[in-house]
Design a protein around this motif. Structure first.
Motif, PDB file in Angstrom:
ATOM      1  N   ALA A 119       1.154  -1.424  -0.162  1.00 15.21           N
ATOM      2  CA  ALA A 119       0.062   0.066  -0.142  1.00 15.21           C
ATOM      3  C   ALA A 119       0.764   1.200  -0.891  1.00 15.21           C
ATOM      4  O   ALA A 119       0.381   1.940  -0.986  1.00 15.21           O
ATOM      5  N   ALA A 120       1.935   1.042   0.474  1.00 14.37           N
ATOM      6  CA  ALA A 120       3.077   2.342   0.370  1.00 14.37           C
ATOM      7  C   ALA A 120       3.674   2.456  -0.910  1.00 14.37           C
ATOM      8  O   ALA A 120       4.183   3.425  -0.903  1.00 14.37           O
ATOM      9  N   GLY A 121       3.347   1.747  -2.356  1.00 19.07           N
ATOM     10  CA  GLY A 121       3.986   2.471  -3.061  1.00 19.07           C
ATOM     11  C   GLY A 121       2.947   3.018  -3.805  1.00 19.07           C
ATOM     12  O   GLY A 121       3.549   3.825  -5.079  1.00 19.07           O
ATOM     13  N   ALA A 122       1.410   2.848  -3.814  1.00 19.99           N
ATOM     14  CA  ALA A 122       0.766   4.229  -4.104  1.00 19.99           C
ATOM     15  C   ALA A 122       0.626   5.156  -4.615  1.00 19.99           C
ATOM     16  O   ALA A 122       0.599   5.863  -5.177  1.00 19.99           O
ATOM     17  N   PRO A 123       1.264   5.701  -3.516  1.00 19.66           N
ATOM     18  CA  PRO A 123       1.089   6.709  -3.293  1.00 19.66           C
ATOM     19  C   PRO A 123       3.085   7.930  -4.006  1.00 19.66           C
ATOM     20  O   PRO A 123       3.312   9.049  -4.803  1.00 19.66           O
ATOM     21  N   ALA A 132      10.857  16.210  -1.098  1.00 14.60           N
ATOM     22  CA  ALA A 132       9.170  15.048  -1.017  1.00 14.60           C
ATOM     23  C   ALA A 132       7.986  14.851  -2.549  1.00 14.60           C
ATOM     24  O   ALA A 132       8.355  13.731  -2.950  1.00 14.60           O
ATOM     25  N   SER A 133       8.746  16.094  -3.310  1.00 14.88           N
ATOM     26  CA  SER A 133       7.829  15.711  -5.075  1.00 14.88           C
ATOM     27  C   SER A 133       8.691  15.021  -5.405  1.00 14.88           C
ATOM     28  O   SER A 133       8.653  14.246  -6.359  1.00 14.88           O
ATOM     29  N   ARG A 134       9.927  14.849  -5.641  1.00 13.81           N
ATOM     30  CA  ARG A 134      11.038  13.364  -5.657  1.00 13.81           C
ATOM     31  C   ARG A 134      10.150  12.284  -5.638  1.00 13.81           C
ATOM     32  O   ARG A 134      10.942  11.279  -6.417  1.00 13.81           O
ATOM     33  N   TYR A 135       9.944  11.949  -5.140  1.00 17.14           N
ATOM     34  CA  TYR A 135       9.391  10.401  -4.094  1.00 17.14           C
ATOM     35  C   TYR A 135       7.609  10.884  -4.907  1.00 17.14           C
ATOM     36  O   TYR A 135       7.437   9.392  -5.662  1.00 17.14           O
ATOM     37  N   PHE A 136       7.229  11.820  -4.405  1.00 17.26           N
ATOM     38  CA  PHE A 136       5.754  11.413  -4.523  1.00 17.26           C
ATOM     39  C   PHE A 136       4.790  11.487  -5.547  1.00 17.26           C
ATOM     40  O   PHE A 136       5.752  12.418  -6.916  1.00 17.26           O
ATOM     41  N   ARG A 137       3.974  10.980  -5.978  1.00 15.64           N
ATOM     42  CA  ARG A 137       3.429  11.290  -7.807  1.00 15.64           C
ATOM     43  C   ARG A 137       3.039  12.242  -7.549  1.00 15.64           C
ATOM     44  O   ARG A 137       3.320  13.322  -8.355  1.00 15.64           O
ATOM     45  N   ALA A 138       2.446  12.650  -6.813  1.00 13.88           N
ATOM     46  CA  ALA A 138       1.715  14.316  -6.728  1.00 13.88           C
ATOM     47  C   ALA A 138       3.013  15.396  -5.895  1.00 13.88           C
ATOM     48  O   ALA A 138       2.658  14.839  -5.413  1.00 13.88           O
TER      49      ALA A 138
END
Length: 552
Positions: free
Chosen positions: A164-168, A338-344
């Motif tokens: 579940a942690a991979g989804a974002p 943070a944006s390097r990792y999160f899709r949004a």
């Protein structure tokens, strides 16, 4: 035993928005002439180290006085990343002793106060450009085995395409690692130590500065000045300098022997750590640890149900620590990483609140602020009356630091007394009267919430959980004999009733709106400007900058 407080005489705490008395409130004492107190130990500083030391010393039977210039946990101790952790990244700096000490403390603390501390699983997405997988696995193996674990599960690899942690996360992050640490409500941790100290006989003065401290061969004579104009003279056999970022300046400007010599022998490096809070970036209950190209790390942590907490930075500062605040570069850095990792993407415009804490790190001549040791040093000076200065430290090791400090005070006074805090609960942390025998701290808390709902079915679910988290078994002192919401008095702001506000003023040293909105709770983050103004009106105060939720 009720906490002994130095209550500001001109505060409106205890009065509702229209000036009406809150249920159970008592009129404050009129201004009094200067008092004097005799003590074994005077502690200067009401952060986690000062309050932890006060608790330990009082529990060993010494007469303790503590003074704090502002509110409890006003500065560094309420501005941490709020983790009970060993410090995984410190392994790269070969700080094995510090990490081992911190890891050993995690479960001691989790068992002592399961209402304000709980286990948290962290996900580290693997980025091969940062550190090779073998290095991460080796570091996590050490992290799992440097200290014994009973409560916290060990680390493991995960497939982020299925977890579940991979989804974002961005799709290129396909594998990662999961490990355990803990979460703590840092400001409430300080208050609970203060409460325990007071209930064991310590006298605590908040919003009261130590304006002079002179020593001779017999002891210390210190002058305390309250923000309300009150004054107190304290004569103590020993003094503990737990002033945090002000520890060095306290020795250079306030604490002096009769001859007027300066007492400071150490230098601090003041390193600012800033954090941002944004609307929640993910739905699951894990936190993230992200590796950055500069070899630093940041955390992204579930926060207050509706938000994500992202931090921290490491920026060395000069000047007055109390004026430190996040700057645009720090905000941009946290958003970018943070944006390097999160899709949004996370943007500065998303930030709803921010805070900065100044870490008083012992100067070890390291060029990189991130590499400066987070360990502590206790410096004893016995040229005349005993003086103990606290240099450095981190919130995870506060109990051990306090225990070591109390041992050292006993040595200097020639009165060694037994340790006691390792197996003791903090106020509200002993849930056995509600749930019977203890099993596992996080599960015990859920059993406590269920029992609270059974005994007080009239409490809305969200309110019951918030009060359970804040007060644990002390919730009875907040609810009193109430059998309905109406019996808690006026609802001053959503979910904040007069009975709770009265309790915070009466027993937890709350004197100003910020004490309640941003330290005793984080309700300020959830309230509108008008709702924060209603809380301010209960104190007879205008909304502060924090209450207006301005981002510095």
């Amino acid at each position: 035993m009720q906490p002994r407080m130095n209550a500001p005489k001109n505060t409106a705490c205890g009065a509702g928005p229209n000036g009406a008395a809150l249920p159970g409130s008592k009129p404050l004492n009129p201004a009094a002439p200067a008092d004097s107190l005799d003590a074994d130990v005077l502690i200067v500083g009401g952060g986690i180290n000062g309050c932890g030391i006060a608790r330990d010393l009082a529990g060993r039977g010494w007469r303790v006085v503590l003074c704090e210039r502002d509110d409890l946990a006003s500065h560094t101790s309420s501005s941490s990343t709020k983790l009970i952790h060993g410090g995984l990244r410190y392994l790269e700096y070969y700080e094995f002793s510090l990490v081992r000490k911190a890891l050993a403390e995690r479960e001691v603390l989790l068992k002592s106060a399961p209402h304000i501390m709980w286990p948290l699983r962290f996900v580290m997405p693997h980025d091969a450009a940062m550190r090779p997988a073998w290095m991460v696995r080796m570091g996590l193996f050490l992290y799992d085995h440097l200290a014994q674990r009973e409560v916290l599960p060990g680390s493991r690899g995960v497939d982020l395409r299925r977890h579940a942690a991979g989804a974002p996360l961005k799709p290129e992050f396909t594998r990662g690692f999961v490990y355990s640490d803990g979460w703590v409500d840092d400001a409430r941790l300080v208050v609970l130590n203060a409460l325990d100290a007071a209930e064991r006989g310590a006298t605590l003065f908040t919003r009261t500065a130590c304006v002079s401290a002179v020593r001779d061969a017999r002891g210390w004579t210190a002058a305390l000045a309250g923000e309300d104009g009150s004054s107190t003279l304290v004569r103590a056999r020993a003094l503990v300098n737990a002033a945090g970022p002000w520890a060095e300046s306290f020795l250079r400007g306030i604490a002096r022997p009769a001859a007027g010599e300066a007492l400071a022998t150490r230098s601090l490096r003041l390193v600012k750590g800033s954090h941002i809070v944004v609307p929640k970036c993910f739905e699951h209950d894990h936190a993230y640890i992200f590796q950055n190209p500069d070899k630093r790390i940041i955390f992204a942590i579930p926060y207050e149900g509706e938000f994500t907490l992202i931090g921290t930075t490491d920026v060395e500062i000069e000047g007055e620590p109390g004026s430190a605040h996040i700057d645009a570069n720090e905000c941009a850095y946290l958003c970018e990483q943070a944006s390097r990792y999160f899709r949004a993407p996370v943007r500065p415009s998303d930030v709803v609140w921010s805070y900065s804490g100044v870490r008083p790190l012992l100067d070890d001549a390291s060029g990189d602020p991130s590499a400066v040791t987070r360990d502590y040093l206790l410096e004893a000076n016995t040229e005349a009356a005993p003086l103990l200065s606290i240099w450095g430290g981190k919130i995870t090791t506060f109990r051990k630091l306090a225990e070591d400090a109390a041992d050292e005070i006993g040595r200097m006074l020639g009165e060694r007394r037994a340790t006691w805090t390792e197996r003791a609960h903090l106020p509200g942390g002993d849930l056995r009267g509600w749930i019977g025998s203890e099993r596992r701290p996080d599960l015990d808390f859920e059993r406590f919430v269920s029992e609270l709902r059974r005994r007080a079915p009239w409490l809305p679910g969200a309110l019951a959980r918030r009060l359970a988290r804040a007060y644990g078994s002390r919730i009875e002192r907040v609810l009193g004999r109430a059998q309905s919401l109406a019996e808690l008095g006026e609802e001053i702001a959503p979910g904040l009733y007069a009975a709770e506000l009265d309790y915070l003023c009466r027993e937890e040293w709350a004197r100003h709106p910020d004490d309640v909105l941003w330290r005793r709770s984080k309700l300020g983050l959830h309230y509108s400007a008008d709702e924060r103004a209603h809380v301010a009106a209960a104190f007879g105060a205008a909304p502060s900058r924090e209450q207006r939720r301005e981002v510095a």
